[in-house]
Design a protein around this motif. Sequence first.
Motif, PDB file in Angstrom:
ATOM      1  N   GLY A 291       4.462   5.669   0.046  1.00 51.02           N
ATOM      2  CA  GLY A 291       5.617   6.492   0.391  1.00 51.02           C
ATOM      3  C   GLY A 291       5.872   6.612   1.881  1.00 51.02           C
ATOM      4  N   LEU A 292       5.492   5.596   2.649  1.00 48.88           N
ATOM      5  CA  LEU A 292       5.695   5.664   4.091  1.00 48.88           C
ATOM      6  C   LEU A 292       7.173   5.539   4.445  1.00 48.88           C
ATOM      7  CD1 LEU A 292       2.755   3.532   5.595  1.00 48.88           C
ATOM      8  CD2 LEU A 292       2.805   5.958   4.967  1.00 48.88           C
ATOM      9  N   SER A 293       7.556   6.224   5.491  1.00 44.42           N
ATOM     10  CA  SER A 293       8.927   6.124   5.982  1.00 44.42           C
ATOM     11  C   SER A 293       9.144   4.743   6.591  1.00 44.42           C
ATOM     12  CB  SER A 293       9.181   7.184   7.049  1.00 44.42           C
ATOM     13  OG  SER A 293       8.374   6.929   8.198  1.00 44.42           O
ATOM     14  N   GLU A 294      10.377   4.426   6.880  1.00 43.44           N
ATOM     15  CA  GLU A 294      10.670   3.122   7.476  1.00 43.44           C
ATOM     16  C   GLU A 294       9.943   2.957   8.804  1.00 43.44           C
ATOM     17  OE1 GLU A 294      14.523   0.433   8.941  1.00 43.44           O
ATOM     18  OE2 GLU A 294      14.820   2.278   7.784  1.00 43.44           O
ATOM     19  N   ARG A 295       9.932   4.006   9.617  1.00 43.72           N
ATOM     20  CA  ARG A 295       9.249   3.952  10.921  1.00 43.72           C
ATOM     21  C   ARG A 295       7.749   3.776  10.744  1.00 43.72           C
ATOM     22  NH1 ARG A 295       6.405   7.437  13.922  1.00 43.72           N
ATOM     23  NH2 ARG A 295       6.434   7.219  16.205  1.00 43.72           N
ATOM     24  N   ASP A 296       7.139   4.565   9.848  1.00 39.12           N
ATOM     25  CA  ASP A 296       5.702   4.465   9.634  1.00 39.12           C
ATOM     26  C   ASP A 296       5.319   3.138   8.979  1.00 39.12           C
ATOM     27  OD1 ASP A 296       5.199   6.879  10.806  1.00 39.12           O
ATOM     28  OD2 ASP A 296       4.990   8.000   8.925  1.00 39.12           O
ATOM     29  N   THR A 297       6.217   2.615   8.151  1.00 37.97           N
ATOM     30  CA  THR A 297       5.963   1.315   7.526  1.00 37.97           C
ATOM     31  C   THR A 297       5.875   0.226   8.589  1.00 37.97           C
ATOM     32  OG1 THR A 297       6.977   1.874   5.403  1.00 37.97           O
ATOM     33  CG2 THR A 297       6.915  -0.457   6.000  1.00 37.97           C
ATOM     34  N   LYS A 298       6.784   0.236   9.544  1.00 41.23           N
ATOM     35  CA  LYS A 298       6.752  -0.749  10.624  1.00 41.23           C
ATOM     36  C   LYS A 298       5.451  -0.660  11.401  1.00 41.23           C
ATOM     37  CE  LYS A 298      11.757  -1.073  11.351  1.00 41.23           C
ATOM     38  NZ  LYS A 298      12.870  -0.814  12.314  1.00 41.23           N
ATOM     39  N   LEU A 299       4.992   0.573  11.650  1.00 41.65           N
ATOM     40  CA  LEU A 299       3.759   0.774  12.393  1.00 41.65           C
ATOM     41  C   LEU A 299       2.556   0.285  11.588  1.00 41.65           C
ATOM     42  CD1 LEU A 299       2.544   1.852  14.988  1.00 41.65           C
ATOM     43  CD2 LEU A 299       2.485   4.136  13.959  1.00 41.65           C
ATOM     44  N   ALA A 300       2.534   0.602  10.289  1.00 40.52           N
ATOM     45  CA  ALA A 300       1.435   0.169   9.420  1.00 40.52           C
ATOM     46  C   ALA A 300       1.359  -1.357   9.353  1.00 40.52           C
ATOM     47  CB  ALA A 300       1.608   0.752   8.020  1.00 40.52           C
TER      48      ALA A 300
ATOM     49  N   PRO B  12       3.721  -9.377  -2.961  1.00 43.25           N
ATOM     50  CA  PRO B  12       4.986  -8.861  -2.437  1.00 43.25           C
ATOM     51  C   PRO B  12       4.936  -8.701  -0.920  1.00 43.25           C
ATOM     52  CG  PRO B  12       4.127  -7.491  -4.228  1.00 43.25           C
ATOM     53  CD  PRO B  12       3.026  -8.416  -3.819  1.00 43.25           C
ATOM     54  N   PRO B  13       6.095  -8.502  -0.280  1.00 42.83           N
ATOM     55  CA  PRO B  13       6.113  -8.226   1.157  1.00 42.83           C
ATOM     56  C   PRO B  13       5.331  -6.953   1.479  1.00 42.83           C
ATOM     57  CG  PRO B  13       8.301  -8.815   0.387  1.00 42.83           C
ATOM     58  CD  PRO B  13       7.449  -8.657  -0.834  1.00 42.83           C
ATOM     59  N   LEU B  14       4.659  -6.930   2.621  1.00 46.41           N
ATOM     60  CA  LEU B  14       3.879  -5.760   3.032  1.00 46.41           C
ATOM     61  C   LEU B  14       4.725  -4.500   3.085  1.00 46.41           C
ATOM     62  CD1 LEU B  14       1.743  -7.106   6.018  1.00 46.41           C
ATOM     63  CD2 LEU B  14       0.864  -6.189   3.859  1.00 46.41           C
ATOM     64  N   GLN B  15       5.937  -4.633   3.605  1.00 46.52           N
ATOM     65  CA  GLN B  15       6.797  -3.461   3.761  1.00 46.52           C
ATOM     66  C   GLN B  15       7.010  -2.767   2.422  1.00 46.52           C
ATOM     67  OE1 GLN B  15       7.254  -6.447   5.027  1.00 46.52           O
ATOM     68  NE2 GLN B  15       7.635  -6.237   7.212  1.00 46.52           N
ATOM     69  N   TRP B  16       7.245  -3.568   1.391  1.00 46.69           N
ATOM     70  CA  TRP B  16       7.449  -3.012   0.048  1.00 46.69           C
ATOM     71  C   TRP B  16       6.200  -2.272  -0.401  1.00 46.69           C
ATOM     72  CZ3 TRP B  16       4.917  -3.696  -4.581  1.00 46.69           C
ATOM     73  CH2 TRP B  16       5.568  -3.220  -5.726  1.00 46.69           C
ATOM     74  N   GLY B  17       5.030  -2.833  -0.142  1.00 49.06           N
ATOM     75  CA  GLY B  17       3.787  -2.220  -0.577  1.00 49.06           C
ATOM     76  C   GLY B  17       3.539  -0.868   0.064  1.00 49.06           C
ATOM     77  N   PHE B  18       3.714  -0.795   1.379  1.00 47.27           N
ATOM     78  CA  PHE B  18       3.476   0.475   2.075  1.00 47.27           C
ATOM     79  C   PHE B  18       4.472   1.551   1.638  1.00 47.27           C
ATOM     80  CE2 PHE B  18       1.299  -2.156   5.448  1.00 47.27           C
ATOM     81  CZ  PHE B  18       0.060  -1.541   5.318  1.00 47.27           C
ATOM     82  N   GLN B  19       5.705   1.164   1.427  1.00 42.70           N
ATOM     83  CA  GLN B  19       6.719   2.140   1.018  1.00 42.70           C
ATOM     84  C   GLN B  19       6.538   2.568  -0.434  1.00 42.70           C
ATOM     85  OE1 GLN B  19      10.320   0.021   1.978  1.00 42.70           O
ATOM     86  NE2 GLN B  19      10.338   0.738   4.092  1.00 42.70           N
ATOM     87  N   THR B  20       6.237   1.608  -1.301  1.00 45.18           N
ATOM     88  CA  THR B  20       6.146   1.891  -2.736  1.00 45.18           C
ATOM     89  C   THR B  20       4.870   2.636  -3.097  1.00 45.18           C
ATOM     90  OG1 THR B  20       7.434  -0.096  -3.256  1.00 45.18           O
ATOM     91  CG2 THR B  20       6.121   0.872  -5.040  1.00 45.18           C
ATOM     92  N   HIS B  21       3.732   2.181  -2.579  1.00 49.12           N
ATOM     93  CA  HIS B  21       2.452   2.741  -2.993  1.00 49.12           C
ATOM     94  C   HIS B  21       1.993   3.933  -2.165  1.00 49.12           C
ATOM     95  CE1 HIS B  21       2.171  -0.509  -5.777  1.00 49.12           C
ATOM     96  NE2 HIS B  21       2.062  -1.431  -4.844  1.00 49.12           N
TER      97      HIS B  21
END
Length: 217
Positions: free
Chosen positions: A60-69, A49-58
Amino acid sequence: MGIFSHIIFDLDGTLTDNTQGIKNSLKYALQQMHVDGYDENILERFIGPPLQWGFQTHFGLSERDTKLAVEYFREFYGENGWHQNDPYDGIMELLAELDAQGKKMYVATAKLEKFANKIIRHFEMDRYIIQLKGADYHAKKATKDVIIEEVLSMQQLVPSKEIIVVGDTVYDIDGGRKNAISTLAVGYGFGNEEELRAANPDYFAEDVDELYEILTA
């Protein structure tokens, strides 16, 4: 058995095993984000899956923190992770045989396109692959159905059952179905076999040998 004139491959978990490179990049990103205490098995769920989905789903990172991760992931991956990778046994022989048969081959991946291109050039798969499409930098085109649609559009291919997508996750199967082309799931990659079979692909290959038999028939 179907005869396929055009084959769209996924990359990670289908052509190459990039487990170590992806895991190491994820560990670096999570370390930089001060995320710890997680079960490392969860990292395998990021592959596909897309990285963004992984960081948010697994996580719970916010949109801002997801971009940084994602930026931290790409920082490590761009230097080290992309080449911590190997083609699956038999894949290069398969590509050579398909090319000899006149099959047209493409890659559709949710990986950032510039990294995916580096990988296929590194392993000299680019001698067989007509076109590679991956995610753009901002992941606006990261879903597999959109990426497959772009390949079809840019190659001026009319969807048909003679075109097949080959991948190891349900995203590949769903993406192929949404584009009205044939689908083939591989059981040797990172996807869950039960979920893959439940997605009802047109074909299923347990290993590269079975994949060879299906695609070269």
